[in-house]
Design a protein around this motif. Structure first.
Motif, PDB file in Angstrom:
ATOM      1  N   ARG A  94       2.788   1.832 -11.234  1.00 17.49           N
ATOM      2  CA  ARG A  94       1.544   2.286 -11.871  1.00 17.49           C
ATOM      3  C   ARG A  94       0.854   3.364 -11.037  1.00 17.49           C
ATOM      4  O   ARG A  94       0.304   4.321 -11.581  1.00 17.49           O
ATOM      5  CB  ARG A  94       0.584   1.107 -12.067  1.00 17.49           C
ATOM      6  N   SER A  95       0.881   3.221  -9.714  1.00 21.07           N
ATOM      7  CA  SER A  95       0.209   4.194  -8.844  1.00 21.07           C
ATOM      8  C   SER A  95       0.826   5.574  -8.980  1.00 21.07           C
ATOM      9  O   SER A  95       0.115   6.587  -9.021  1.00 21.07           O
ATOM     10  CB  SER A  95       0.284   3.724  -7.386  1.00 21.07           C
ATOM     11  N   ARG A  96       2.147   5.626  -9.045  1.00 14.97           N
ATOM     12  CA  ARG A  96       2.792   6.934  -9.217  1.00 14.97           C
ATOM     13  C   ARG A  96       2.522   7.487 -10.610  1.00 14.97           C
ATOM     14  O   ARG A  96       2.163   8.668 -10.777  1.00 14.97           O
ATOM     15  CB  ARG A  96       4.292   6.819  -8.986  1.00 14.97           C
ATOM     16  N   ALA A  97       2.711   6.647 -11.626  1.00 17.56           N
ATOM     17  CA  ALA A  97       2.587   7.120 -13.011  1.00 17.56           C
ATOM     18  C   ALA A  97       1.180   7.610 -13.330  1.00 17.56           C
ATOM     19  O   ALA A  97       1.004   8.493 -14.174  1.00 17.56           O
ATOM     20  CB  ALA A  97       2.996   6.010 -13.978  1.00 17.56           C
ATOM     21  N   MET A  98       0.175   7.054 -12.640  1.00 13.01           N
ATOM     22  CA  MET A  98      -1.201   7.448 -12.916  1.00 13.01           C
ATOM     23  C   MET A  98      -1.442   8.924 -12.635  1.00 13.01           C
ATOM     24  O   MET A  98      -2.353   9.539 -13.196  1.00 13.01           O
ATOM     25  CB  MET A  98      -2.158   6.584 -12.087  1.00 13.01           C
ATOM     26  N   HIS A  99      -0.619   9.538 -11.789  1.00 14.93           N
ATOM     27  CA  HIS A  99      -0.760  10.950 -11.457  1.00 14.93           C
ATOM     28  C   HIS A  99       0.028  11.852 -12.408  1.00 14.93           C
ATOM     29  O   HIS A  99       0.039  13.073 -12.237  1.00 14.93           O
ATOM     30  CB  HIS A  99      -0.295  11.209 -10.024  1.00 14.93           C
TER      31      HIS A  99
ATOM     32  N   ASP B 119       0.805  -1.221   0.000  1.00 15.49           N
ATOM     33  CA  ASP B 119       0.000   0.000   0.000  1.00 15.49           C
ATOM     34  C   ASP B 119       0.841   1.275   0.000  1.00 15.49           C
ATOM     35  O   ASP B 119       0.327   2.358  -0.292  1.00 15.49           O
ATOM     36  CB  ASP B 119      -0.927   0.026   1.224  1.00 15.49           C
ATOM     37  N   ALA B 120       2.120   1.158   0.333  1.00 18.01           N
ATOM     38  CA  ALA B 120       2.976   2.348   0.401  1.00 18.01           C
ATOM     39  C   ALA B 120       3.315   2.854  -0.996  1.00 18.01           C
ATOM     40  O   ALA B 120       3.417   2.083  -1.948  1.00 18.01           O
ATOM     41  CB  ALA B 120       4.260   2.017   1.159  1.00 18.01           C
ATOM     42  N   ARG B 121       3.507   4.149  -1.116  1.00 18.10           N
ATOM     43  CA  ARG B 121       3.893   4.747  -2.403  1.00 18.10           C
ATOM     44  C   ARG B 121       5.416   4.732  -2.486  1.00 18.10           C
ATOM     45  O   ARG B 121       6.076   5.769  -2.360  1.00 18.10           O
ATOM     46  CB  ARG B 121       3.348   6.170  -2.508  1.00 18.10           C
ATOM     47  N   ILE B 122       5.969   3.561  -2.715  1.00 22.32           N
ATOM     48  CA  ILE B 122       7.419   3.417  -2.578  1.00 22.32           C
ATOM     49  C   ILE B 122       8.201   4.094  -3.695  1.00 22.32           C
ATOM     50  O   ILE B 122       9.410   4.295  -3.563  1.00 22.32           O
ATOM     51  CB  ILE B 122       7.834   1.933  -2.455  1.00 22.32           C
ATOM     52  N   TYR B 123       7.536   4.460  -4.790  1.00 24.16           N
ATOM     53  CA  TYR B 123       8.253   5.145  -5.864  1.00 24.16           C
ATOM     54  C   TYR B 123       7.999   6.648  -5.899  1.00 24.16           C
ATOM     55  O   TYR B 123       8.451   7.331  -6.805  1.00 24.16           O
ATOM     56  CB  TYR B 123       7.957   4.491  -7.219  1.00 24.16           C
TER      57      TYR B 123
END
Length: 240
Positions: free
Chosen positions: A183-188, A40-44
């Motif tokens: 993917r979570s980082r890139a989505m922003h 769940d952490a935003r590690i990137y």
């Protein structure tokens, strides 16, 4: 207290508790909790602090440090954390080149899963992809990026499931933690949400048409679009 009174007392209890499972393992529980927290952490995200404080983790869980230490050692074996002597424990973040390689491998795995899904999945199973995508039009996806980001991960995992090849999915699961965080980082970034919504619908249409070649191509192009974005815009990460 007689049996009837005891039974009545139990019945009137203000709380309802599930019995502890006979196979409950504190070690496994702590490991699962820490692994999910890392997922769940935003590690990137460059601002994320990757250091894990053993004492603080034990205090949060309300347990001694021993099972936490054992769980961290297990996570290190999984390649999710790195134990650095005299420095501490850090969530492991891949280098930019390693990220690009992982995305390439994921593209190969998921594109094959899409090809197989077009042949093997039932109509009802394929319709589940459309249900996952239908909750977000472009405007709503932009307005709720975090929610869409989670739905995006679920969508790609579902394609892997519909391929009905357990070994293929197992290999992909080994990349899951890092690919999800990427993917979570890139989505922003760079309005990738809009591109994602369009791509997902095209992927669904190809699978619905039972066109394995086209489904494979669209998944591969979609994932390699992420590869190109990371290659162009991300810098390498400093060591923890």
């Amino acid at each position: 207290m007689n049996a009837a009174t005891a039974a009545q007392g139990v019945a009137s209890s203000p709380v309802s508790l599930e019995p502890v499972a006979r196979n409950f393992s504190l070690k496994d529980h702590v490991y699962g909790q820490l692994r999910q927290a890392i997922i769940d952490a935003r590690i990137y995200d460059e601002a994320t602090d990757l250091r894990l404080d053993e004492r603080g983790l034990a205090e949060q869980l309300g347990i001694s440090r021993t099972p936490v230490r054992e769980a961290l050692a297990r996570l290190a074996q999984d390649g999710l954390v790195e134990i650095q002597p005299r420095k501490g424990v850090f969530i492991l973040r891949k280098t930019r080149d390693e990220i690009l390689e992982m995305i390439t491998v994921w593209a190969a795995l998921e594109s094959m899963a899409a090809r197989l899904a077009a042949k093997r999945a039932s109509d009802a199973e394929i319709s589940s992809l459309r249900r996952l995508a239908s909750g977000f039009e472009t405007a709503s996806a932009r307005a709720h990026i975090d929610d869409y980001s989670q739905a995006n991960i679920t969508f790609h995992q579902r394609i892997l499931e519909l391929g009905k090849c357990s070994m293929l999915k197992d290999i992909a699961d080994g990349l899951f933690v890092h690919v999800r965080a990427v993917r979570s980082r890139a989505m922003h970034e760079s309005d990738r949400v809009t591109r994602s919504v369009v791509d997902h619908m095209q992927i669904i249409e190809a699978i619905e048409a039972r066109d394995g070649d086209l489904a494979s191509q669209r998944v591969r192009e979609h994932t390699m679009g992420l590869h190109e974005h990371v290659r162009r815009t991300w810098r390498d990460f400093p060591e923890a």
